[in-house]
Design a protein around this motif. Structure first.
Motif, PDB file in Angstrom:
ATOM      1  N   UNK A   1       0.822  -1.206   0.000  1.00  0.00           N
ATOM      2  CA  UNK A   1       0.000   0.000   0.000  1.00  0.00           C
ATOM      3  C   UNK A   1       0.856   1.256   0.000  1.00  0.00           C
ATOM      4  N   UNK A   2       2.076   1.174   0.526  1.00  0.00           N
ATOM      5  CA  UNK A   2       2.990   2.316   0.443  1.00  0.00           C
ATOM      6  C   UNK A   2       3.484   2.492  -0.986  1.00  0.00           C
ATOM      7  N   UNK A   3       3.816   1.394  -1.657  1.00  0.00           N
ATOM      8  CA  UNK A   3       4.194   1.490  -3.070  1.00  0.00           C
ATOM      9  C   UNK A   3       3.092   2.153  -3.884  1.00  0.00           C
ATOM     10  N   UNK A   4       1.841   1.749  -3.646  1.00  0.00           N
ATOM     11  CA  UNK A   4       0.723   2.325  -4.386  1.00  0.00           C
ATOM     12  C   UNK A   4       0.566   3.807  -4.070  1.00  0.00           C
ATOM     13  N   UNK A   5       0.675   4.161  -2.786  1.00  0.00           N
ATOM     14  CA  UNK A   5       0.515   5.566  -2.389  1.00  0.00           C
ATOM     15  C   UNK A   5       1.568   6.451  -3.051  1.00  0.00           C
ATOM     16  N   UNK A   6       2.814   5.976  -3.086  1.00  0.00           N
ATOM     17  CA  UNK A   6       3.886   6.766  -3.682  1.00  0.00           C
ATOM     18  C   UNK A   6       3.732   6.901  -5.190  1.00  0.00           C
ATOM     19  N   UNK A   7       3.021   5.960  -5.799  1.00  0.00           N
ATOM     20  CA  UNK A   7       2.838   5.951  -7.252  1.00  0.00           C
ATOM     21  C   UNK A   7       1.505   6.574  -7.662  1.00  0.00           C
ATOM     22  N   UNK A   8       0.879   7.295  -6.730  1.00  0.00           N
ATOM     23  CA  UNK A   8      -0.421   7.908  -7.003  1.00  0.00           C
ATOM     24  C   UNK A   8      -0.332   9.413  -6.765  1.00  0.00           C
ATOM     25  N   UNK A   9      -0.842  10.185  -7.693  1.00  0.00           N
ATOM     26  CA  UNK A   9      -0.777  11.634  -7.569  1.00  0.00           C
ATOM     27  C   UNK A   9      -1.537  12.091  -6.322  1.00  0.00           C
ATOM     28  N   UNK A  10      -1.067  13.178  -5.710  1.00  0.00           N
ATOM     29  CA  UNK A  10      -1.583  13.598  -4.398  1.00  0.00           C
ATOM     30  C   UNK A  10      -3.062  13.927  -4.426  1.00  0.00           C
ATOM     31  N   UNK A  11      -3.561  14.529  -5.510  1.00  0.00           N
ATOM     32  CA  UNK A  11      -4.986  14.885  -5.535  1.00  0.00           C
ATOM     33  C   UNK A  11      -5.875  13.656  -5.569  1.00  0.00           C
ATOM     34  N   UNK A  12      -5.402  12.560  -6.149  1.00  0.00           N
ATOM     35  CA  UNK A  12      -6.149  11.301  -6.120  1.00  0.00           C
ATOM     36  C   UNK A  12      -5.979  10.628  -4.770  1.00  0.00           C
ATOM     37  N   UNK A  13      -4.764  10.631  -4.254  1.00  0.00           N
ATOM     38  CA  UNK A  13      -4.460  10.020  -2.962  1.00  0.00           C
ATOM     39  C   UNK A  13      -5.306  10.626  -1.844  1.00  0.00           C
ATOM     40  N   UNK A  14      -5.532  11.932  -1.919  1.00  0.00           N
ATOM     41  CA  UNK A  14      -6.284  12.619  -0.863  1.00  0.00           C
ATOM     42  C   UNK A  14      -7.737  12.163  -0.787  1.00  0.00           C
ATOM     43  N   UNK A  15      -8.268  11.610  -1.875  1.00  0.00           N
ATOM     44  CA  UNK A  15      -9.655  11.138  -1.872  1.00  0.00           C
ATOM     45  C   UNK A  15      -9.793   9.756  -1.247  1.00  0.00           C
ATOM     46  N   UNK A  16      -8.690   9.045  -1.108  1.00  0.00           N
ATOM     47  CA  UNK A  16      -8.715   7.671  -0.616  1.00  0.00           C
ATOM     48  C   UNK A  16      -8.918   7.632   0.898  1.00  0.00           C
ATOM     49  N   UNK A  17      -9.523   6.550   1.379  1.00  0.00           N
ATOM     50  CA  UNK A  17      -9.666   6.360   2.823  1.00  0.00           C
ATOM     51  C   UNK A  17      -8.337   6.007   3.473  1.00  0.00           C
ATOM     52  N   UNK A  18      -7.390   5.455   2.700  1.00  0.00           N
ATOM     53  CA  UNK A  18      -6.177   4.890   3.293  1.00  0.00           C
ATOM     54  C   UNK A  18      -4.875   5.438   2.715  1.00  0.00           C
ATOM     55  N   UNK A  19      -4.828   5.755   1.431  1.00  0.00           N
ATOM     56  CA  UNK A  19      -3.552   6.050   0.786  1.00  0.00           C
ATOM     57  C   UNK A  19      -2.873   7.294   1.339  1.00  0.00           C
ATOM     58  N   UNK A  20      -3.639   8.277   1.819  1.00  0.00           N
ATOM     59  CA  UNK A  20      -3.035   9.524   2.281  1.00  0.00           C
ATOM     60  C   UNK A  20      -2.566   9.470   3.725  1.00  0.00           C
ATOM     61  N   UNK A  21      -2.917   8.409   4.451  1.00  0.00           N
ATOM     62  CA  UNK A  21      -2.553   8.340   5.864  1.00  0.00           C
ATOM     63  C   UNK A  21      -1.037   8.264   6.001  1.00  0.00           C
ATOM     64  N   UNK A  22      -0.468   9.179   6.748  1.00  0.00           N
ATOM     65  CA  UNK A  22       0.976   9.265   6.928  1.00  0.00           C
ATOM     66  C   UNK A  22       1.605  10.415   6.171  1.00  0.00           C
ATOM     67  N   UNK A  23       0.871  10.993   5.218  1.00  0.00           N
ATOM     68  CA  UNK A  23       1.411  12.102   4.429  1.00  0.00           C
ATOM     69  C   UNK A  23       0.944  13.432   5.000  1.00  0.00           C
ATOM     70  N   UNK A  24       1.872  14.382   5.127  1.00  0.00           N
ATOM     71  CA  UNK A  24       1.560  15.721   5.604  1.00  0.00           C
ATOM     72  C   UNK A  24       1.803  16.700   4.457  1.00  0.00           C
ATOM     73  N   UNK A  25       0.703  17.241   3.908  1.00  0.00           N
ATOM     74  CA  UNK A  25       0.820  18.106   2.737  1.00  0.00           C
ATOM     75  C   UNK A  25       1.478  19.446   3.054  1.00  0.00           C
ATOM     76  N   UNK A  26       1.365  19.892   4.313  1.00  0.00           N
ATOM     77  CA  UNK A  26       1.912  21.199   4.682  1.00  0.00           C
ATOM     78  C   UNK A  26       3.406  21.270   4.421  1.00  0.00           C
ATOM     79  N   UNK A  27       4.136  20.222   4.829  1.00  0.00           N
ATOM     80  CA  UNK A  27       5.586  20.219   4.618  1.00  0.00           C
ATOM     81  C   UNK A  27       6.052  19.124   3.666  1.00  0.00           C
ATOM     82  N   UNK A  28       5.094  18.481   2.968  1.00  0.00           N
ATOM     83  CA  UNK A  28       5.404  17.472   1.946  1.00  0.00           C
ATOM     84  C   UNK A  28       6.292  16.354   2.502  1.00  0.00           C
ATOM     85  N   UNK A  29       5.871  15.798   3.647  1.00  0.00           N
ATOM     86  CA  UNK A  29       6.640  14.722   4.287  1.00  0.00           C
ATOM     87  C   UNK A  29       5.767  13.502   4.522  1.00  0.00           C
TER      88      UNK A  29
END
Length: 634
Positions: free
Chosen positions: A25-53
């Motif tokens: 699921x981390x491989x998938x998250x990294x290979x998915x654009x952020x605007x799509x990832x943000x819509x997911x229930x799971x893929x965006x968990x762990x990502x902080x958009x404020x500082x891109x970490x």
């Protein structure tokens, strides 16, 4: 682009090299654009958009900081924040541009992203209440044993958590949601303490976030000139009341009720961790739990006291076989010092979020039939994900049909990311491979609405499993926790077994299910376990049984954050009965010198042996109530 069929398109992942050091699921998250990832229930968990970490969990060996500095040049290496935990685990905060580079660091063995945790509360089920601790020996009250509640915090003013002289029974309270500078600014602005006390308001030693309050500080707040001043000195609030109720069942002394509603271990001191939830999704992460467990074990060692740890939450993502980094970490924690970890089995037993079985096969291991799994997706689902776990040795094609019959198919031997569109729903699919700690294969489906839509398509979606060659044919499907999906969204033919939430699937914890004490019957919502049996049909060995035991979990009277008592239900509130009982056993064994080694797996064995059967359960062990029955012995 590669064509799928007349009704759908297929796009392969672009520009990202999958790493076998990363979970699927981390491989998938990294290979998915952020605007799509943000819509997911799971893929965006762990990502902080404020500082891109990204916040990541790593298993490592050797010197992690040295390995990072050696591989990454020093200016970039300083951008990686390292929090070393215990037993070779750490949490990294890493700029997204550097995440892929982590796979090249020799000291790092495996990397996972955080998952959300959900409290195991079931509201609205009322049954007769059992008085906590009513059947324990009067001399055993948890004295000199710590009870750690890692949860939503605690109402520290509540009299059930105070001594007869009004002082607090809370030894330490770490609120992960607070910021030390902000807390001190308020205290200084109200002239409550002199400037030299500023350093008293800080994260625990070895951690970078939150504020730790000591017993002395909490007593200062209780004795402040006004309640308002006290709340400024210790501004930790249990906003949901969940942690307060759990702590009350495990170790409340019942002072609000003149002792009538005392908890199981009313003389234990308390270690409280309020899990961090300062995010829009309002759910804590597995990384915060790992920090909390490290903190609790270190405190237990420093105080030289045994500790019973209560975890009343979980999630449904994973293989459910103890192989995730979180499960492995908890098993390692259970071997440090003198502790017992009690975890609720979850409330997914009757939620319709799981199904499983075996794909048909012939005697020589070739195709023997098609298996169809129907999933009802309710109205107004903004996103949904489905996990399919299977034996890697089995090979079959998976066909997904939309409610109107549009279809795509994928061969389970074709690894990596694939993207499809059926009707007005975009499906991100990741076909995984085994990992260093995992022999199973995951096929992960993320259902997202198209860019101009708010919801995915509702109706009956169908998964067809067409075997090519199978050995066991075993498969299992999981949906997200019932907490984040519509009540209408469920499998048409669900399977209640193997509905334990993670981390109750960790091998060395005491996994606690729930029963209705008034009816003395198994609670249908309680997460159910599994039995590993050999092909000769022999009796199952106790070490392969989950849950380990059940306790009252329906209509339990517990303290509220407002200072009264109320009925609560769920495995959240069955678990602290066992946590309190573990504290009593450790008092008898370790504190009183009857058995200096009464902790860990030994406590589990004692609790199993002392349990009594539940009415209607004729054969033990079983997947509903565990090894031998419930925690209340006759």
């Amino acid at each position: 682009m590669e064509a799928g069929n007349a009704n759908c398109g297929f796009i392969s992942g672009e520009g990202v090299m999958d790493s076998q050091k990363f979970e699927n699921i981390l491989n998938l998250a990294l290979d998915t654009e952020s605007e799509v990832r943000d819509k997911s229930l799971e893929l965006h968990i762990g990502y902080e958009s404020v500082d891109n970490t990204w916040e990541l969990i790593v298993k490592y060996h050797g010197s992690l900081s040295e390995g990072l500095s050696t591989f990454l040049d020093l200016p970039q290496g300083r951008l990686v924040q390292i929090e070393e935990l215990i037993a070779g685990y750490a949490i990294l905060t890493v700029p997204e541009t550097l995440v892929e580079s982590l796979a090249m660091v020799e000291e790092i063995e495996y990397i996972e992203k955080p998952k959300r945790l959900f409290f195991e509360t079931l509201q609205g089920k009322i049954a007769s209440c059992i008085a906590p601790g009513s059947q324990v020996a009067a001399s055993l009250r948890g004295k000199d044993v710590l009870v750690a509640v890692i949860d939503s915090g605690i109402s520290w003013r509540n009299r059930d958590f105070r001594n007869m002289d009004g002082t607090t029974r809370i030894r330490f309270l770490w609120d992960q949601t607070l910021q030390a500078e902000q807390v001190w600014d308020v205290i200084e602005g109200n002239e409550l303490l002199p400037m030299e006390r500023k350093n008293d308001y800080a994260p625990p030693q070895g951690f970078m976030s939150g504020v730790e309050f000591t017993q002395v500080q909490i007593n200062e707040a209780l004795n402040a000139a006004s309640e308002t001043d006290g709340n400024l000195l210790v501004p930790s609030i249990d906003t949901s009341g969940h942690g307060t109720a759990v702590a009350g069942i495990a170790a409340g002394n019942g002072m609000m009720s003149d002792g009538v509603y005392a908890g199981v271990a009313p003389e234990s001191e308390l270690l409280i961790v309020k899990l961090g939830t300062p995010r829009p999704d309002s759910f804590p992460r597995t990384t915060e739990l790992m920090r909390a467990l490290t903190y609790v074990v270190r405190k237990s060692l420093a105080l030289q006291k045994p500790v019973a740890i209560n975890l009343s939450f979980g999630n449904t993502y994973g293989a459910h076989n103890g192989t995730s980094l979180l499960e492995r970490f908890i098993d390692n924690v259970s071997e440090i010092g003198r502790n017992v970890i009690c975890v609720g089995s979850g409330n997914e037993g009757a939620s319709g979020g799981h199904t499983g079985g075996s794909v048909g096969r012939t005697a020589d291991g070739h195709a023997g039939g098609i298996t169809s799994i129907e999933l009802v997706v309710g109205n107004y689902e903004t996103a949904l994900n489905v996990q399919l776990w299977k034996d890697y040795t089995d090979r079959y094609t998976v066909h997904l049909l939309s409610p109107t019959g549009e279809e795509f198919s994928v061969d389970t031997d074709r690894p990596g990311k694939q993207v499809y569109t059926l009707e007005q729903t975009r499906i991100l699919l990741y076909n995984g491979e085994p990992a260093p700690y995992l022999t199973s294969q995951e096929i992960y489906f993320d259902f997202l609405p198209l860019a101009d839509r708010s919801y995915i398509d509702s109706g009956v979606w169908t998964f067809r499993l067409v075997p090519i060659k199978t050995v066991t044919g075993n498969y299992t499907f999981y949906l997200p926790s019932e907490t984040v999906r519509s009540g209408q969204t469920r499998f048409v033919m669900p399977t209640p077994n193997v509905t334990l939430t993670i981390p109750s699937t960790a091998a060395k914890v005491i996994t606690v299910g729930a029963y209705q004490s008034g009816l003395e019957a198994y609670a249908d919502f309680s997460g159910r376990g599994y039995l590993y049996q050999d092909r000769l049909g022999s009796r199952t060995e106790g070490s392969f049984i989950k849950p380990d035991i059940v306790a009252p979990g329906v209509g339990i009277l517990a303290p509220t954050r407002e200072g009264s008592y109320a009925m609560v239900s769920g495995t959240s509130f069955a678990t602290p009965f066992v946590t309190g009982a573990a504290a009593l056993l450790m008092q008898w064994g370790i504190v009183e010198g009857n058995d200096l080694y009464l902790y860990g797996e030994k406590v589990k064995a004692y609790l199993r042996k002392g349990a009594k059967p539940i009415r209607g359960e004729t054969e033990y062990p079983n997947e509903r109530v565990g090894a031998y029955g419930n925690i209340v012995s006759s």
